[in-house]
Design an enzyme around this catalytic site. Structure first.
Site, PDB file in Angstrom:
ATOM      1  N   THR A 183       0.874  -1.186   0.000  1.00 32.54           N
ATOM      2  CA  THR A 183       0.000   0.000   0.000  1.00 32.54           C
ATOM      3  C   THR A 183       0.901   1.223   0.000  1.00 32.54           C
ATOM      4  OG1 THR A 183      -0.031   0.212   2.380  1.00 32.54           O
ATOM      5  CG2 THR A 183      -1.722  -1.185   1.420  1.00 32.54           C
ATOM      6  N   GLU A 328      -5.573  -3.790  -1.114  1.00 36.34           N
ATOM      7  CA  GLU A 328      -6.036  -5.030  -0.470  1.00 36.34           C
ATOM      8  C   GLU A 328      -7.183  -5.694  -1.227  1.00 36.34           C
ATOM      9  OE1 GLU A 328      -5.493  -2.138   0.872  1.00 36.34           O
ATOM     10  OE2 GLU A 328      -4.665  -2.236   2.894  1.00 36.34           O
ATOM     11  N   LYS A 437     -15.244  14.523  13.734  1.00 40.57           N
ATOM     12  CA  LYS A 437     -16.304  14.177  14.685  1.00 40.57           C
ATOM     13  C   LYS A 437     -16.636  15.415  15.497  1.00 40.57           C
ATOM     14  CE  LYS A 437     -17.779  10.078  17.029  1.00 40.57           C
ATOM     15  NZ  LYS A 437     -17.439   8.862  17.713  1.00 40.57           N
ATOM     16  N   TRP A 442     -20.613  12.542  12.969  1.00 41.07           N
ATOM     17  CA  TRP A 442     -19.643  12.553  11.881  1.00 41.07           C
ATOM     18  C   TRP A 442     -20.011  13.561  10.799  1.00 41.07           C
ATOM     19  CZ3 TRP A 442     -19.060   6.544  10.997  1.00 41.07           C
ATOM     20  CH2 TRP A 442     -18.277   6.021  12.032  1.00 41.07           C
TER      21      TRP A 442
END
Ligand code: ADP
Length: 540
Positions: A183, A328, A437, A442
């Site tokens: 990654t 992934e 947050k 959120w």
């Protein structure tokens, strides 16, 4: 009762054999460093990929050995994509945009035994050479310049020439490893994912489907997305599997070079990150009649594509297809094509759907998980996106510390936060690490960014969380204006007002000259957060 079907292994050698036998005349074109075009056919590619496999075997490659590549998108890299797995080796693509220390770390961690490098990238290799010890270093002579002597380098061409053509593939099982990729480290140290022959073949089949990338032998495919990052979204495998004409841009990824290739090679399908498409769009807007393009589909992914980008390309008759994925997930997870029942919707509704990351590809399952389990598919409830499927990783290479990324019931926790609507369209609202947050709720930074990027004066915008004494965190927007354009913080806030709940609106807007990016063009929000961490809200 037992099934009566063959247990035929899904391996990349079947794809290579098919390509060599069915499409020998199909072309593969590469833009070389001097900008000239290198052309050859699938027949040449097939012969040379097999020669690479044979030469690697003769050099002592054992099943599972890693062969690294440090290369642009070229014919030789394509040979490595097939030749290395065909020899039983593992193709390990190195991201040439990483810091040399990271490249060295990755080579050491993967224990790469051989290395193939473009001659134009030798200066980068030199920077990490002291820390890595591949047994053989094969240099691809893209410039035709002689290979520097005395540095343990050998010619890739001489290496291929050592093959006789008398070669059999090793016995391969579909579960054998075929490739690996780290990654890009947007959120921490690079982590290695090891693909298998089976996962790669299934990912190629899944990607080619009409409702996914819709790739066929009729297509002319130009992957702008680098082959050194997430296997160029698998497109080299998928394109060769279908027998598409392949166009490789080499190191020239600027808008004019790409547009020239789109025109001259009659490209029908291309893929890249939003930054690339923003540059190409600017070039088209500046000189709308310069290039005569075919109807072309442009796959966009890697970070969120603003709706304005999709709309703007439609004006040029070019279709943007939004897709989501990760290292992934091989990477293709979702693509955003309109389901038939949505095609009667208003233009605005259709664009809103096309701007989502889309519906899961066949064989990939998604769910969004909140604090008390999966959230409903209502398009509003946010949760961490989890996925599972035959081309989703089940762990990282030699990194058990990260095993909590997999849920006990076998789903991969992506680290992305998403809503899923009743039609099954996934909308990424954030990465967990980038979430804002505020007062326990959120706020989606991606929604705010996309809206800001719809303002005519805004080139780019990143919205980040800044600690706040009362609300825990509040959003700050860092905005880059278009050249010569002007806008005030107040104007931009006013522009957002009708689109969002009041408490979502950024409390501060700062103007900067550019947004820091990762090696793969994603916003580096950690750096921005660091820069503004002691922001005084009173002065906002
Ligand atoms: P890294 O994790 O180092 O950034 P990847 O290239 O694997 O490396 O990035 C995958 C991530 O990129 C996803 O988890 C997601 O956050 C982001 N991403 C990919 N495609 C999209 C998209 N279409 N919209 C929004 N985010 C995306």
């Amino acid at each position: 009762m037992q099934g009566t079907m063959m247990n035929y292994p899904l391996t990349l050698t079947s794809i290579l054999e098919r390509a060599g036998h069915l499409f020998p005349k199909q072309e593969i074109i590469t833009r070389l460093p001097d900008k000239s075009l290198h052309r050859y056919t699938y027949a040449d590619f097939y012969r040379r990929a097999r020669a690479l496999a044979e030469a690697l075997q003769k050099a002592g490659l054992k099943k599972g050995d890693r062969v690294a590549t440090l290369s642009w998108n070229t014919y030789a890299h394509l040979e490595a994509y097939f030749g290395i797995p065909a020899a039983g080796g593992v193709l390990h693509t190195l991201n040439l945009r990483l810091h040399p220390n990271d490249v060295a770390y990755i080579v050491q961690h993967a224990e790469d035994r051989f290395l193939i490098v473009d001659d134009v990238l030798l200066p980068l290799l030199e920077k990490c050479r002291a820390d890595i010890k591949p047994e053989r270093v094969l240099v691809v002579p893209l410039t035709g310049q002689p290979i520097p002597p005395g540095m343990g380098l050998e010619s890739y061409e001489d290496f291929l020439a050592s093959a006789t053509g008398d070669f059999d593939y090793p016995a391969l099982s579909e579960d054998d490893p075929s490739g690996m990729c780290y990654t890009s480290g947007t959120t921490g140290k690079p982590k290695g994912v090891v693909y298998t022959h089976r996962s790669t073949v299934l990912h190629s089949l899944g990607s080619a489907l009409p409702d996914v990338l819709n790739l066929s032998m009729k297509d002319v495919l130009l992957p702008v997305v680098p082959m050194f990052h997430v296997m160029a979204w698998g497109l080299p495998f998928t394109g060769v599997m279908m027998g598409s004409k392949m166009v490789m841009p080499g190191p020239h990824l600027d808008a004019a070079s790409l547009l020239d290739l789109y025109e001259s090679e009659k490209v029908t399908k291309t893929a890249g990150v939003p930054t690339i498409w923003m540059g190409v769009l600017q070039a088209l807007q500046k000189e709308p009649t310069r290039w005569k393009l075919q109807p072309m589909e442009m796959v966009v992914g890697g970070s969120a594509a603003p709706e304005t980008l999709i709309r703007a390309y439609d004006q040029f008759g070019l279709k943007v297809l939004h897709a989501w994925g990760m290292t992934e997930t091989s990477p293709l997870g979702t693509t955003s094509r309109l389901k038939t029942n949505l095609q009667g919707g208003s233009a605005d509704e259709q664009y809103a759907y096309r701007a989502t990351q889309g519906i899961p590809t066949p064989l990939v399952e998604v769910r969004a998980v909140g604090e008390s389990g999966p959230v409903p598919w209502d398009g509003v409830s946010m949760g961490e996106l989890e996925v599972r499927g035959p081309w989703v990783a089940s762990g990282y290479y030699r990194l058990e510390a990260e095993n909590d990324k997999w849920s006990p019931d076998g789903w991969f926790r992506t680290g992305d936060v998403a809503t899923i609507n009743p039609e099954g369209y996934v909308k990424i609202t954030d990465r967990t690490k980038d979430l804002i947050k505020s007062g326990g709720e959120w706020i989606s930074s991606l929604d705010l960014e996309n809206a800001l990027m719809g303002h005519p004066a805004v080139k780019e915008a990143a919205v980040i969380a800044i600690p706040h004494p009362k609300w825990a965190e509040r959003p700050l927007a860092a905005v880059v204006l278009k050249d010569g354009a002007q806008a005030t913080a107040e104007e931009l806030k006013k522009y957002l007002e009708p689109k969002f709940a009041k408490w979502w609106l950024p409390d501060a807007v700062v103007f900067i000259s550019e947004i820091p990016r990762t090696s793969t063009g994603k916003f580096l929000k950690a750096q921005l957060r660091d820069q503004y961490k002691s922001w005084q809200w009173e002065s906002a």
